[in-house]
Design a protein around this motif. Sequence first.
Motif, short mmCIF file in Angstrom:
data_model
loop_
_atom_site.label_atom_id
_atom_site.label_comp_id
_atom_site.label_asym_id
_atom_site.label_seq_id
_atom_site.Cartn_x
_atom_site.Cartn_y
_atom_site.Cartn_z
N ASN A 55 45.82 30.08 43.43
CA ASN A 55 44.69 30.91 43.83
C ASN A 55 44.98 32.40 43.64
OD1 ASN A 55 43.20 28.68 44.54
ND2 ASN A 55 43.51 28.89 46.74
N VAL A 56 46.18 32.82 44.06
CA VAL A 56 46.54 34.24 43.97
C VAL A 56 46.60 34.68 42.50
CG1 VAL A 56 48.39 35.91 44.37
CG2 VAL A 56 47.73 34.31 46.19
N ILE A 57 47.27 33.88 41.66
CA ILE A 57 47.40 34.23 40.24
C ILE A 57 46.02 34.25 39.57
CG2 ILE A 57 48.27 33.42 38.00
CD1 ILE A 57 50.73 32.35 39.50
N PHE A 58 45.20 33.24 39.88
CA PHE A 58 43.87 33.16 39.29
C PHE A 58 43.00 34.34 39.70
CE2 PHE A 58 39.41 31.71 39.78
CZ PHE A 58 39.11 31.48 38.44
N SER A 59 42.99 34.66 41.00
CA SER A 59 42.13 35.75 41.49
C SER A 59 42.55 37.10 40.92
CB SER A 59 42.14 35.79 43.03
OG SER A 59 43.45 35.95 43.51
N ILE A 60 43.87 37.36 40.84
CA ILE A 60 44.35 38.62 40.27
C ILE A 60 44.00 38.70 38.78
CG2 ILE A 60 46.42 39.96 39.69
CD1 ILE A 60 47.63 39.00 42.34
N SER A 61 44.14 37.57 38.08
CA SER A 61 43.83 37.54 36.64
C SER A 61 42.36 37.83 36.39
CB SER A 61 44.19 36.17 36.05
OG SER A 61 45.57 35.90 36.20
N VAL A 62 41.48 37.23 37.19
CA VAL A 62 40.04 37.45 37.03
C VAL A 62 39.68 38.90 37.30
CG1 VAL A 62 37.76 36.90 37.99
CG2 VAL A 62 39.37 35.05 37.50
N ILE A 63 40.24 39.46 38.38
CA ILE A 63 39.96 40.87 38.71
C ILE A 63 40.41 41.78 37.56
CG2 ILE A 63 40.63 42.79 40.22
CD1 ILE A 63 40.79 40.73 42.52
N THR A 64 41.60 41.54 37.04
CA THR A 64 42.13 42.35 35.93
C THR A 64 41.24 42.25 34.69
OG1 THR A 64 44.37 41.99 36.75
CG2 THR A 64 44.15 42.77 34.48
N LEU A 65 40.83 41.04 34.34
CA LEU A 65 39.98 40.81 33.16
C LEU A 65 38.63 41.51 33.31
CD1 LEU A 65 39.50 39.36 30.45
CD2 LEU A 65 38.67 37.39 31.77
N LEU A 66 38.04 41.41 34.50
CA LEU A 66 36.73 42.03 34.73
C LEU A 66 36.82 43.55 34.69
CD1 LEU A 66 35.35 39.75 37.61
CD2 LEU A 66 34.69 39.72 35.20
#
Length: 636
Positions: free
Chosen positions: A591-602
């Motif tokens: 969850n942590v890796i996914f959420s940080i990745s999505v925020i960075t991409l956006l």
Amino acid sequence: MDAQVKALSNSTEQAIWLKKILPHAELIAALFSGVLILTGWLFDHNEIHTAAIVSYVAAFIIGGFSKAKEGIEATIEEKELNVEMLMIFAAVGSAIIGYWTEGAILIFIFAVSGALETYTMNKSQKEISALMEIQPEEALRVIDGSEERVHISELALDDIILVKPGERIPADGMITKGRTSIDEAAITGESIPVSKEVDGEVFAGTVNITGSIYIKVTKKSTESLFQKIIQLVQSAQSEKPPSQQFIEKFEGTYVKVVLAVVFLMMFVPHYALGWSWNETFYRAMVLLVVASPCALVSSIMPATLSAISNGARHGILFKGGVHLENLSHLKAIAFDKTGTLTRGKPEVTDVIVREDLDQTELLTVAASIESQSNHPLAQAVVRYAQKQQIAFSSPDHLEDVAGWGVKGQVNGKEWKIGKADFVGREEAFAFASGQAKELAATGKTTVFMADEHGVAAVIALKDLIREETKLALDLLRQEGIYTIMLTGDNEKTAKAIAEEAHLDSFIAECLPEHKVEHLKKLIEKHGTVAMVGDGINDAPALATANIGIAMGEGSDVALETADIVLMKNDLPKIAEAIRLSKKMKRIVKQNVIFSISVITLLIISNFFQVLDLPYGVIGHEGSTILVILNGLRLLK
């Protein structure tokens, strides 16, 4: 009168309707705001701009009220900005620059996301809600032969209640009359019914299956084991693990950084990159949305709540998320022996009789004499005789020789039962070619019988290992956990038990204070160490260990002393709890890796002007919902 009855009926129906609607009020408001957005868009499409703005404003208010209220109250209370405030700023900012549709869509999706978060968080507590609903509210009290139905709060200690087949037991107590089978799944997680008879202990919330029973109430309804379990798990669900506490502390700083960057974003791109003021402000509003850490904040708690609920359903009670989280770091487990690895009661394993005597006759004598003693070894001999269906009566005469054994007379014949020294040490160990020494070497306790002709028999007893002990320790070994037994037994007995149970190591002749010292050394050597005991005489050791695990069989003391309680003395549940903890750790990490990745991409997509506000909202809120749903996998 009819009008009053009708009015009362209508009032009851309205109350039921409200009870059904209220949990979904947030979702209903969100969906209604969606209808208002569609209406506003139609007005706008037909160039009725004033009506469109009115419709959008209504969508803002109705859809955003709940989250805005939550965000403002939290900001005032904690004096710290939060993600809800970021969403409010973004929506209002979008409306200011004329992006009414985008601002309204932001509010709509944020409201739907919030409603789904509420729904999923409630779902994670479903097991406890289900427990609360199954406790009966009424009991059938028996007074002087007559029966009266009363609310459980009216029950007093020592009241007698009648529970018929198929009914749930309304209070903790002892059976005074009748026998039955009881489904204790709500307490222990064990699906197989348990047979109960007179003097058997029963618990509120369990189901009486086969026969009618009379029960003497031993605890008030508010103090029942059932209520304590509910309170314990509710308390555990409200306690946040260290990782969640860190994320929430991080959130306040993160929000301030985002607001600072957004402020710079309103001016720097215009002067440095030549963006228009409109585009600059728009991109700042998109940044407000996509940089919000909603998904990151939701990465841990839903998963923790789901794991706690899962454990409660299977008879594993965690006293807080911190203990569940610590379990994944476990390196070693120390076990008490009696009642934990073993059954806690000695049992006869061998009976060797002199050649001129009959074993049945000798056991009749032994049971007759030992039936007058409360010593655990004596009671074990009596139980063994009863299992062999050997009838016995009271002895003619009995004399207790403290610390040595007993002398008794049965059918006019004198007998001694006790230690080797009591019957003659040399003769005792020479008896039957020295088999007593061999039995002692395997960790068994030997009791000798003698008559006027000398040693007549040797009876070997042992506190037998639980059937599931070997399986449990093998499972722990597969998880890479070092296992050690701390026992007060002598070296020979401890060694025999350790080898039979597949333990990695053992320490013999441990008093309670010694167990504490050894635990401290284990913690220095291994790091995170658990102690497994019965929750009573092992309390100091349970408190010293990083994680205290009580083998409680539902006892109150176990609930109060340990960090984790196994409601049934089922050792394999420890490995199950460790696997649950490790699975939770993996899901939280995902969850942590996914959420940080999505925020960075956006954020990167927004900077390159390829991300519009609606898609930013979908990406942001969608990732939040996904991490919550991922955490809910732990309910299975």
